[in-house]
Write a protein that holds these residues in place. Structure first.
Motif, PDB file in Angstrom:
ATOM      1  N   LEU A 185      -5.156  10.895 -31.653  1.00 29.47           N
ATOM      2  CA  LEU A 185      -3.920  10.794 -31.858  1.00 29.47           C
ATOM      3  C   LEU A 185      -3.517  10.985 -32.936  1.00 29.47           C
ATOM      4  O   LEU A 185      -2.295  11.879 -33.325  1.00 29.47           O
ATOM      5  N   ALA A 186      -3.919  10.590 -34.206  1.00 26.87           N
ATOM      6  CA  ALA A 186      -3.873  10.986 -35.575  1.00 26.87           C
ATOM      7  C   ALA A 186      -3.346  12.308 -35.301  1.00 26.87           C
ATOM      8  O   ALA A 186      -2.806  12.812 -35.862  1.00 26.87           O
ATOM      9  N   TRP A 187      -4.039  13.040 -35.298  1.00 24.49           N
ATOM     10  CA  TRP A 187      -4.295  14.997 -35.778  1.00 24.49           C
ATOM     11  C   TRP A 187      -2.983  15.430 -35.079  1.00 24.49           C
ATOM     12  O   TRP A 187      -2.360  16.460 -34.730  1.00 24.49           O
ATOM     13  N   ILE A 188      -2.647  15.137 -33.422  1.00 22.46           N
ATOM     14  CA  ILE A 188      -2.337  15.261 -32.685  1.00 22.46           C
ATOM     15  C   ILE A 188      -0.791  15.179 -32.794  1.00 22.46           C
ATOM     16  O   ILE A 188       0.246  15.861 -33.276  1.00 22.46           O
ATOM     17  N   TRP A 189      -0.789  13.742 -33.478  1.00 22.64           N
ATOM     18  CA  TRP A 189       0.976  13.519 -34.074  1.00 22.64           C
ATOM     19  C   TRP A 189       1.234  14.418 -35.184  1.00 22.64           C
ATOM     20  O   TRP A 189       2.420  14.982 -35.213  1.00 22.64           O
ATOM     21  N   ASN A 190      -0.008  14.571 -35.608  1.00 21.83           N
ATOM     22  CA  ASN A 190       0.644  15.294 -37.393  1.00 21.83           C
ATOM     23  C   ASN A 190       0.356  17.054 -37.182  1.00 21.83           C
ATOM     24  O   ASN A 190       0.775  17.131 -38.260  1.00 21.83           O
ATOM     25  N   HIS A 191      -0.604  16.993 -36.820  1.00 15.26           N
ATOM     26  CA  HIS A 191      -1.194  18.121 -37.166  1.00 15.26           C
ATOM     27  C   HIS A 191      -0.992  19.113 -35.926  1.00 15.26           C
ATOM     28  O   HIS A 191      -1.146  20.348 -35.707  1.00 15.26           O
ATOM     29  N   SER A 192      -0.692  18.978 -34.561  1.00 16.46           N
ATOM     30  CA  SER A 192      -0.916  19.761 -33.089  1.00 16.46           C
ATOM     31  C   SER A 192       0.320  20.789 -33.852  1.00 16.46           C
ATOM     32  O   SER A 192       1.260  20.436 -33.005  1.00 16.46           O
ATOM     33  N   PRO A 193       0.104  22.343 -33.060  1.00 13.70           N
ATOM     34  CA  PRO A 193       0.726  22.893 -32.994  1.00 13.70           C
ATOM     35  C   PRO A 193       2.031  22.582 -32.097  1.00 13.70           C
ATOM     36  O   PRO A 193       3.127  22.565 -31.893  1.00 13.70           O
ATOM     37  N   ALA A 194       2.012  21.783 -30.290  1.00 13.01           N
ATOM     38  CA  ALA A 194       2.414  20.955 -29.409  1.00 13.01           C
ATOM     39  C   ALA A 194       3.317  20.561 -29.914  1.00 13.01           C
ATOM     40  O   ALA A 194       4.620  20.407 -29.788  1.00 13.01           O
ATOM     41  N   PHE A 195       3.356  19.408 -31.447  1.00 11.43           N
ATOM     42  CA  PHE A 195       3.984  18.242 -31.651  1.00 11.43           C
ATOM     43  C   PHE A 195       5.104  19.419 -32.708  1.00 11.43           C
ATOM     44  O   PHE A 195       6.031  18.461 -32.952  1.00 11.43           O
ATOM     45  N   ASN A 196       4.556  20.003 -33.369  1.00 11.58           N
ATOM     46  CA  ASN A 196       5.055  20.825 -34.634  1.00 11.58           C
ATOM     47  C   ASN A 196       6.147  21.778 -33.879  1.00 11.58           C
ATOM     48  O   ASN A 196       7.122  22.499 -35.245  1.00 11.58           O
ATOM     49  N   ARG A 197       6.266  21.813 -32.904  1.00 10.13           N
ATOM     50  CA  ARG A 197       6.940  23.551 -32.326  1.00 10.13           C
ATOM     51  C   ARG A 197       8.510  23.339 -32.328  1.00 10.13           C
ATOM     52  O   ARG A 197       9.148  24.112 -32.948  1.00 10.13           O
ATOM     53  N   TYR A 198       9.394  22.025 -31.909  1.00  8.88           N
ATOM     54  CA  TYR A 198       9.934  21.946 -32.306  1.00  8.88           C
ATOM     55  C   TYR A 198      10.732  20.791 -33.180  1.00  8.88           C
ATOM     56  O   TYR A 198      11.365  20.385 -32.991  1.00  8.88           O
ATOM     57  N   ARG A 199      10.005  20.176 -33.696  1.00 12.52           N
ATOM     58  CA  ARG A 199       9.643  19.372 -34.574  1.00 12.52           C
ATOM     59  C   ARG A 199      10.703  19.423 -35.912  1.00 12.52           C
ATOM     60  O   ARG A 199      10.563  20.865 -37.004  1.00 12.52           O
ATOM     61  N   GLY A 200      11.906  19.052 -36.842  1.00 11.50           N
ATOM     62  CA  GLY A 200      13.035  18.758 -37.543  1.00 11.50           C
ATOM     63  C   GLY A 200      13.937  19.667 -37.310  1.00 11.50           C
ATOM     64  O   GLY A 200      14.563  20.007 -35.801  1.00 11.50           O
TER      65      GLY A 200
ATOM     66  N   MET B   1      14.402  12.094 -27.005  1.00  6.88           N
ATOM     67  CA  MET B   1      13.605  10.711 -27.375  1.00  6.88           C
ATOM     68  C   MET B   1      13.594  10.338 -28.849  1.00  6.88           C
ATOM     69  O   MET B   1      13.039  10.465 -29.670  1.00  6.88           O
ATOM     70  N   GLY B   2      15.230  10.625 -29.465  1.00  7.57           N
ATOM     71  CA  GLY B   2      15.037  10.404 -30.784  1.00  7.57           C
ATOM     72  C   GLY B   2      14.928  11.526 -31.747  1.00  7.57           C
ATOM     73  O   GLY B   2      14.981  11.941 -33.186  1.00  7.57           O
ATOM     74  N   GLY B   3      14.468  13.079 -31.282  1.00  5.67           N
ATOM     75  CA  GLY B   3      13.690  14.545 -31.912  1.00  5.67           C
ATOM     76  C   GLY B   3      12.378  14.459 -31.943  1.00  5.67           C
ATOM     77  O   GLY B   3      11.959  13.750 -30.841  1.00  5.67           O
ATOM     78  N   TRP B   4      12.216  15.602 -30.826  1.00  7.16           N
ATOM     79  CA  TRP B   4      11.038  16.447 -30.637  1.00  7.16           C
ATOM     80  C   TRP B   4       9.716  15.435 -31.754  1.00  7.16           C
ATOM     81  O   TRP B   4      10.000  15.801 -32.882  1.00  7.16           O
TER      82      TRP B   4
END
Length: 382
Positions: free
Chosen positions: A286-301, A248-251
Protein backbone atom coordinates in the motif's frame (compact mmCIF):
# COMPACT_ATOMS: atom_id res chain seq x y z
CA UNK A 1 -9.34 9.24 -22.72
CA UNK A 2 -6.72 9.24 -19.95
CA UNK A 3 -3.91 11.75 -19.69
CA UNK A 4 -0.34 10.48 -20.15
CA UNK A 5 1.05 8.86 -17.05
CA UNK A 6 2.52 11.36 -14.64
CA UNK A 7 5.97 10.93 -13.22
CA UNK A 8 6.47 10.32 -9.51
CA UNK A 9 5.79 13.47 -7.53
CA UNK A 10 9.01 15.16 -6.33
CA UNK A 11 7.86 15.25 -2.72
CA UNK A 12 6.00 12.50 -0.92
CA UNK A 13 2.26 13.15 -0.54
CA UNK A 14 0.74 13.54 2.89
CA UNK A 15 -0.37 10.18 4.28
CA UNK A 16 -4.02 9.14 3.94
CA UNK A 17 -6.19 9.05 7.03
CA UNK A 18 -9.20 7.15 5.63
CA UNK A 19 -9.74 3.78 3.98
CA UNK A 20 -12.88 2.59 2.23
CA UNK A 21 -12.71 -1.19 2.47
CA UNK A 22 -15.13 -2.64 -0.07
CA UNK A 23 -15.24 -6.16 1.27
CA UNK A 24 -17.64 -7.55 -1.34
CA UNK A 25 -19.84 -6.42 -4.22
CA UNK A 26 -22.48 -8.98 -3.25
CA UNK A 27 -25.62 -7.34 -1.87
CA UNK A 28 -29.20 -8.38 -1.02
CA UNK A 29 -30.45 -5.04 -2.37
CA UNK A 30 -30.44 -3.93 -6.01
CA UNK A 31 -30.43 -0.13 -5.67
CA UNK A 32 -30.52 1.69 -9.04
CA UNK A 33 -28.27 4.50 -7.72
CA UNK A 34 -25.46 2.17 -6.63
CA UNK A 35 -22.09 3.70 -7.48
CA UNK A 36 -20.30 0.37 -7.71
CA UNK A 37 -18.98 -0.52 -11.17
CA UNK A 38 -21.21 -2.19 -13.72
CA UNK A 39 -18.80 -5.13 -13.78
CA UNK A 40 -19.00 -6.35 -10.19
CA UNK A 41 -16.16 -8.37 -8.67
CA UNK A 42 -17.00 -12.05 -8.30
CA UNK A 43 -17.07 -13.64 -4.85
CA UNK A 44 -14.33 -16.02 -5.97
CA UNK A 45 -12.03 -13.05 -6.70
CA UNK A 46 -12.43 -11.38 -3.29
CA UNK A 47 -9.49 -10.89 -0.96
CA UNK A 48 -9.15 -13.56 1.71
CA UNK A 49 -9.33 -12.97 5.45
CA UNK A 50 -5.53 -13.01 5.71
CA UNK A 51 -5.21 -10.55 2.84
CA UNK A 52 -7.66 -8.11 4.44
CA UNK A 53 -5.78 -8.49 7.72
CA UNK A 54 -2.60 -7.50 5.92
CA UNK A 55 -4.39 -4.56 4.24
CA UNK A 56 -5.39 -3.25 7.69
CA UNK A 57 -1.86 -3.63 9.00
CA UNK A 58 -0.38 -1.83 6.00
CA UNK A 59 -3.05 0.89 6.08
CA UNK A 60 -2.32 1.68 9.74
CA UNK A 61 1.41 1.83 9.03
CA UNK A 62 0.69 4.24 6.18
CA UNK A 63 -1.29 6.57 8.46
CA UNK A 64 -4.92 5.45 8.13
CA UNK A 65 -6.94 5.91 11.32
CA UNK A 66 -10.51 5.33 10.08
CA UNK A 67 -12.10 2.73 7.82
CA UNK A 68 -15.57 2.26 6.42
CA UNK A 69 -16.28 -1.47 6.06
CA UNK A 70 -18.55 -1.41 3.05
CA UNK A 71 -19.60 -3.26 -0.06
CA UNK A 72 -22.08 -4.40 -1.40
CA UNK A 73 -23.21 -5.74 1.91
CA UNK A 74 -20.26 -6.48 4.24
CA UNK A 75 -22.43 -8.68 6.45
CA UNK A 76 -22.28 -11.28 3.65
CA UNK A 77 -18.63 -11.83 4.54
CA UNK A 78 -18.61 -14.68 7.10
CA UNK A 79 -15.19 -13.44 8.25
CA UNK A 80 -16.36 -9.88 8.95
CA UNK A 81 -15.61 -10.28 12.65
CA UNK A 82 -12.01 -11.27 11.89
CA UNK A 83 -11.59 -8.29 9.59
CA UNK A 84 -12.97 -5.96 12.27
CA UNK A 85 -10.58 -7.52 14.81
CA UNK A 86 -7.63 -7.03 12.47
CA UNK A 87 -8.49 -3.34 12.07
CA UNK A 88 -8.87 -2.97 15.83
CA UNK A 89 -5.50 -4.65 16.38
CA UNK A 90 -3.96 -2.20 13.93
CA UNK A 91 -5.48 0.76 15.78
CA UNK A 92 -8.02 1.71 13.09
CA UNK A 93 -11.50 3.00 13.94
CA UNK A 94 -14.14 0.87 12.18
CA UNK A 95 -17.56 1.85 10.92
CA UNK A 96 -19.84 -0.80 9.43
CA UNK A 97 -21.76 0.51 6.40
CA UNK A 98 -24.75 -1.79 6.01
CA UNK A 99 -28.25 -2.18 4.64
CA UNK A 100 -29.16 -3.87 7.93
CA UNK A 101 -30.30 -7.00 6.13
CA UNK A 102 -28.88 -9.99 7.97
CA UNK A 103 -27.92 -8.12 11.15
CA UNK A 104 -29.20 -9.93 14.22
CA UNK A 105 -28.32 -9.65 17.89
CA UNK A 106 -25.77 -12.48 17.85
CA UNK A 107 -23.91 -11.02 14.87
CA UNK A 108 -23.87 -7.52 16.32
CA UNK A 109 -22.65 -8.84 19.67
CA UNK A 110 -19.81 -10.68 17.93
CA UNK A 111 -18.88 -7.62 15.87
CA UNK A 112 -18.87 -5.40 18.92
CA UNK A 113 -16.69 -7.91 20.78
CA UNK A 114 -14.29 -7.85 17.80
CA UNK A 115 -13.92 -4.10 18.21
CA UNK A 116 -16.53 -2.49 15.94
CA UNK A 117 -16.87 1.19 16.80
CA UNK A 118 -19.99 2.41 14.94
CA UNK A 119 -22.67 1.55 12.40
CA UNK A 120 -24.02 3.46 9.41
CA UNK A 121 -27.38 2.17 8.23
CA UNK A 122 -28.75 2.92 4.77
CA UNK A 123 -32.41 3.57 4.05
CA UNK A 124 -34.02 4.16 0.66
CA UNK A 125 -37.26 5.89 1.74
CA UNK A 126 -39.28 6.72 4.85
CA UNK A 127 -42.27 4.82 3.42
CA UNK A 128 -41.74 1.05 3.82
CA UNK A 129 -43.26 0.11 0.46
CA UNK A 130 -41.30 2.78 -1.41
CA UNK A 131 -38.12 1.74 0.41
CA UNK A 132 -38.59 -1.89 -0.62
CA UNK A 133 -39.39 -0.91 -4.21
CA UNK A 134 -36.28 1.27 -4.64
CA UNK A 135 -34.02 -1.42 -3.19
CA UNK A 136 -36.03 -4.17 -4.88
CA UNK A 137 -36.02 -6.20 -1.69
CA UNK A 138 -39.27 -7.20 0.06
CA UNK A 139 -39.35 -6.50 3.81
CA UNK A 140 -36.01 -4.67 3.73
CA UNK A 141 -37.50 -1.69 5.58
CA UNK A 142 -38.54 -3.95 8.44
CA UNK A 143 -35.00 -5.38 8.54
CA UNK A 144 -33.56 -1.86 8.76
CA UNK A 145 -35.93 -0.93 11.56
CA UNK A 146 -34.88 -4.01 13.53
CA UNK A 147 -31.21 -3.32 12.86
CA UNK A 148 -31.54 0.28 14.09
CA UNK A 149 -33.12 -0.91 17.34
CA UNK A 150 -30.37 -3.50 17.84
CA UNK A 151 -27.60 -0.96 17.34
CA UNK A 152 -29.20 1.54 19.72
CA UNK A 153 -29.57 -1.13 22.41
CA UNK A 154 -25.94 -2.10 21.94
CA UNK A 155 -24.77 1.42 22.73
CA UNK A 156 -22.83 1.81 19.47
CA UNK A 157 -23.10 5.16 17.65
CA UNK A 158 -25.64 4.93 14.83
CA UNK A 159 -25.72 6.95 11.63
CA UNK A 160 -28.38 6.96 8.93
CA UNK A 161 -27.42 7.37 5.27
CA UNK A 162 -29.97 8.32 2.63
CA UNK A 163 -29.06 8.59 -1.05
CA UNK A 164 -31.35 11.28 -2.44
CA UNK A 165 -32.92 11.36 -5.90
CA UNK A 166 -36.17 12.15 -7.66
CA UNK A 167 -38.06 9.32 -5.95
CA UNK A 168 -37.39 10.36 -2.36
CA UNK A 169 -36.42 14.05 -2.25
CA UNK A 170 -40.01 15.08 -1.59
CA UNK A 171 -39.98 12.86 1.51
CA UNK A 172 -36.99 14.66 3.05
CA UNK A 173 -38.91 15.81 6.16
CA UNK A 174 -40.20 12.30 6.80
CA UNK A 175 -36.73 10.83 6.27
CA UNK A 176 -35.27 13.18 8.87
CA UNK A 177 -38.07 12.33 11.29
CA UNK A 178 -37.42 8.65 10.67
CA UNK A 179 -33.84 9.15 11.81
CA UNK A 180 -35.05 11.01 14.91
CA UNK A 181 -37.49 8.22 15.78
CA UNK A 182 -34.79 5.58 15.33
CA UNK A 183 -32.52 7.47 17.72
CA UNK A 184 -29.64 8.06 15.31
CA UNK A 185 -26.67 10.30 16.10
CA UNK A 186 -26.07 11.44 12.53
CA UNK A 187 -28.07 11.68 9.31
CA UNK A 188 -26.21 11.93 6.02
CA UNK A 189 -28.39 13.14 3.16
CA UNK A 190 -26.27 12.40 0.11
CA UNK A 191 -27.55 13.52 -3.28
CA UNK A 192 -26.94 10.82 -5.88
CA UNK A 193 -23.52 10.76 -7.50
CA UNK A 194 -23.89 9.58 -11.08
CA UNK A 195 -21.37 6.77 -11.36
CA UNK A 196 -21.80 3.06 -12.00
CA UNK A 197 -25.45 2.07 -11.76
CA UNK A 198 -26.33 5.65 -10.83
CA UNK A 199 -25.04 6.84 -14.20
CA UNK A 200 -26.94 4.08 -15.96
CA UNK A 201 -30.14 5.26 -14.23
CA UNK A 202 -29.47 9.00 -14.40
CA UNK A 203 -32.55 9.83 -16.46
CA UNK A 204 -34.78 8.13 -13.90
CA UNK A 205 -33.00 9.49 -10.82
CA UNK A 206 -32.17 13.09 -11.71
CA UNK A 207 -34.30 15.46 -9.61
CA UNK A 208 -35.69 18.83 -10.60
CA UNK A 209 -34.26 22.14 -9.41
CA UNK A 210 -37.54 22.79 -7.64
CA UNK A 211 -37.28 19.54 -5.70
CA UNK A 212 -33.74 20.33 -4.62
CA UNK A 213 -34.63 23.86 -3.54
CA UNK A 214 -37.48 22.58 -1.35
CA UNK A 215 -35.32 19.84 0.12
CA UNK A 216 -32.49 22.24 0.92
CA UNK A 217 -34.90 24.54 2.76
CA UNK A 218 -36.24 21.56 4.73
CA UNK A 219 -32.72 20.56 5.75
CA UNK A 220 -31.93 24.08 6.99
CA UNK A 221 -35.10 24.15 9.10
CA UNK A 222 -34.29 20.72 10.54
CA UNK A 223 -30.72 21.77 11.35
CA UNK A 224 -32.00 24.63 13.47
CA UNK A 225 -34.51 22.38 15.23
CA UNK A 226 -32.11 19.47 15.84
CA UNK A 227 -28.97 21.49 16.65
CA UNK A 228 -27.06 19.80 19.45
CA UNK A 229 -29.07 16.58 19.10
CA UNK A 230 -28.35 15.14 15.66
CA UNK A 231 -25.57 15.91 13.23
CA UNK A 232 -27.37 16.58 9.94
CA UNK A 233 -25.16 16.44 6.83
CA UNK A 234 -26.30 17.60 3.37
CA UNK A 235 -24.04 16.39 0.56
CA UNK A 236 -24.64 18.93 -2.20
CA UNK A 237 -25.57 17.71 -5.67
CA UNK A 238 -22.91 17.86 -8.37
CA UNK A 239 -25.08 18.94 -11.26
CA UNK A 240 -26.98 21.94 -9.96
CA UNK A 241 -24.79 24.49 -8.18
CA UNK A 242 -22.26 25.38 -10.87
CA UNK A 243 -19.40 24.63 -8.48
CA UNK A 244 -17.15 21.59 -8.79
CA UNK A 245 -16.44 19.59 -5.65
CA UNK A 246 -13.01 18.20 -4.85
CA UNK A 247 -13.14 14.47 -5.41
CA UNK A 248 -12.63 12.77 -2.03
CA UNK A 249 -10.83 15.89 -0.80
CA UNK A 250 -8.58 15.72 -3.86
CA UNK A 251 -7.32 12.82 -5.99
CA UNK A 252 -5.01 10.72 -3.83
CA UNK A 253 -5.07 13.34 -1.06
CA UNK A 254 -6.81 11.96 2.04
CA UNK A 255 -8.38 8.61 1.24
CA UNK A 256 -7.93 5.38 -0.66
CA UNK A 257 -10.33 2.62 -1.65
CA UNK A 258 -9.55 -1.08 -1.71
CA UNK A 259 -12.00 -2.95 -3.93
CA UNK A 260 -13.16 -6.53 -3.20
CA UNK A 261 -10.58 -7.98 -5.60
CA UNK A 262 -7.71 -5.95 -4.11
CA UNK A 263 -7.59 -3.13 -6.67
CA UNK A 264 -6.58 0.12 -4.97
CA UNK A 265 -8.26 3.30 -6.19
CA UNK A 266 -8.01 7.02 -5.40
CA UNK A 267 -11.83 7.06 -5.19
CA UNK A 268 -14.54 4.38 -5.41
CA UNK A 269 -15.66 5.44 -8.90
CA UNK A 270 -12.19 5.45 -10.44
CA UNK A 271 -12.69 1.87 -11.63
CA UNK A 272 -14.72 3.41 -14.47
CA UNK A 273 -11.69 5.19 -15.94
CA UNK A 274 -10.19 3.26 -18.86
CA UNK A 275 -6.48 2.50 -18.85
CA UNK A 276 -6.05 3.68 -15.26
CA UNK A 277 -4.14 0.45 -14.56
CA UNK A 278 -5.18 0.39 -10.92
CA UNK A 279 -2.53 -1.27 -8.74
CA UNK A 280 -3.48 -4.23 -6.57
CA UNK A 281 -2.54 -5.10 -3.00
CA UNK A 282 -1.81 -8.62 -4.19
CA UNK A 283 1.09 -7.22 -6.22
CA UNK A 284 2.31 -4.08 -4.45
CA UNK A 285 2.50 -2.71 -0.89
CA UNK A 286 0.00 0.00 0.00
CA UNK A 287 2.82 2.44 0.75
CA UNK A 288 4.21 2.11 -2.78
CA UNK A 289 0.72 2.40 -4.25
CA UNK A 290 -0.05 5.58 -2.31
CA UNK A 291 3.31 7.27 -2.80
CA UNK A 292 4.57 6.09 -6.18
CA UNK A 293 1.95 4.43 -8.38
CA UNK A 294 1.14 6.24 -11.66
CA UNK A 295 -2.58 5.76 -10.95
CA UNK A 296 -2.42 7.78 -7.72
CA UNK A 297 -0.04 10.42 -9.07
CA UNK A 298 -1.89 10.98 -12.34
CA UNK A 299 -4.26 13.69 -11.08
CA UNK A 300 -2.68 14.45 -7.73
CA UNK A 301 -2.19 18.13 -6.94
CA UNK A 302 -2.53 20.74 -9.70
CA UNK A 303 0.42 20.29 -12.12
CA UNK A 304 -1.64 18.09 -14.47
CA UNK A 305 -4.33 20.73 -15.02
CA UNK A 306 -5.14 22.30 -18.38
CA UNK A 307 -7.83 24.67 -19.62
CA UNK A 308 -9.54 26.98 -17.13
CA UNK A 309 -8.39 24.87 -14.16
CA UNK A 310 -4.72 25.67 -14.81
CA UNK A 311 -5.10 29.34 -13.88
CA UNK A 312 -8.23 29.21 -11.71
CA UNK A 313 -7.83 30.68 -8.21
CA UNK A 314 -9.94 27.78 -6.86
CA UNK A 315 -7.64 25.08 -8.20
CA UNK A 316 -6.16 24.42 -4.74
CA UNK A 317 -9.70 24.09 -3.35
CA UNK A 318 -11.59 21.97 -5.87
CA UNK A 319 -8.60 20.39 -7.71
CA UNK A 320 -10.50 20.60 -10.98
CA UNK A 321 -13.50 18.72 -9.63
CA UNK A 322 -14.18 15.04 -10.20
CA UNK A 323 -12.09 13.12 -12.75
CA UNK A 324 -14.67 10.34 -12.99
CA UNK A 325 -17.46 12.82 -13.67
CA UNK A 326 -15.35 14.58 -16.29
CA UNK A 327 -14.86 11.25 -18.05
CA UNK A 328 -18.51 10.22 -17.73
CA UNK A 329 -19.69 13.45 -19.33
CA UNK A 330 -16.97 14.23 -21.87
CA UNK A 331 -14.97 11.05 -22.45
CA UNK A 332 -11.80 12.80 -21.20
CA UNK A 333 -10.85 12.43 -17.54
CA UNK A 334 -8.37 15.33 -17.76
CA UNK A 335 -10.95 17.97 -18.71
CA UNK A 336 -12.41 20.45 -16.27
CA UNK A 337 -15.36 18.90 -14.46
CA UNK A 338 -18.46 20.05 -16.40
CA UNK A 339 -20.18 20.67 -13.06
CA UNK A 340 -18.09 23.86 -12.83
CA UNK A 341 -19.75 26.91 -14.42
CA UNK A 342 -16.35 27.87 -15.88
CA UNK A 343 -15.97 24.59 -17.75
CA UNK A 344 -16.24 24.78 -21.55
CA UNK A 345 -18.45 21.68 -21.20
CA UNK A 346 -20.86 23.14 -18.65
CA UNK A 347 -23.59 23.14 -21.31
CA UNK A 348 -23.72 19.35 -20.90
CA UNK A 349 -24.83 19.83 -17.30
CA UNK A 350 -27.29 22.59 -18.17
CA UNK A 351 -28.91 20.35 -20.76
CA UNK A 352 -29.30 17.52 -18.25
CA UNK A 353 -30.77 19.75 -15.55
CA UNK A 354 -33.19 21.62 -17.80
CA UNK A 355 -36.56 21.43 -16.06
CA UNK A 356 -38.55 21.76 -19.27
CA UNK A 357 -41.06 18.96 -19.97
CA UNK A 358 -39.35 15.75 -21.04
CA UNK A 359 -40.38 12.28 -22.04
CA UNK A 360 -41.62 9.92 -19.38
CA UNK A 361 -38.84 8.70 -17.15
CA UNK A 362 -37.41 5.30 -18.08
CA UNK A 363 -37.78 2.40 -15.63
CA UNK A 364 -34.92 1.54 -13.32
CA UNK A 365 -32.19 -0.83 -14.38
CA UNK A 366 -31.70 -2.50 -11.03
CA UNK A 367 -28.24 -3.39 -9.84
CA UNK A 368 -27.55 -7.05 -10.53
CA UNK A 369 -24.69 -9.22 -11.78
CA UNK A 370 -24.69 -9.81 -15.51
CA UNK A 371 -26.44 -6.53 -16.40
CA UNK A 372 -23.37 -4.84 -17.84
CA UNK A 373 -24.68 -5.41 -21.34
CA UNK A 374 -27.19 -2.66 -20.55
CA UNK A 375 -24.44 -0.15 -19.82
CA UNK A 376 -24.21 2.97 -21.94
CA UNK A 377 -21.36 3.24 -24.40
CA UNK A 378 -18.37 5.31 -23.30
CA UNK A 379 -19.15 8.95 -23.97
CA UNK A 380 -17.39 10.79 -26.75
CA UNK A 381 -15.31 13.86 -26.02
CA UNK A 382 -17.38 17.05 -26.09
Amino acid sequence: MIAPQASVTPTAPAPPWALLAELTHACPLHCPYCSNPLELARRSHELSTDQWTDVMRQAAALGVVHTHLSGGEPLLRPDLEQIVASAEAAGIYTQLVTSGTGLDEARLTALRAAGLHSVQLSVQHSDPQSNDRIGKRPSSFAAKERAAALVRRSGLPLGLNVVLHRDNLDAIDDLIELGVSWGVDRIELANTQFYGWGLLNRAALLPTREQLARARESVERARERLAGRIDLVWVVPDYFDGVAKPCMGGWGAVSLTVAPDGAVLPCPAAASLPDLDAPNVRDRPLAWIWNHSPAFNRYRGTDWMTGPCGTCPRREEDFGGCRCQAYALTGDAARTDPACALSPDHHLIRTLTDDSPTQERPPYVYRRPGAAQNAPEAPSKA
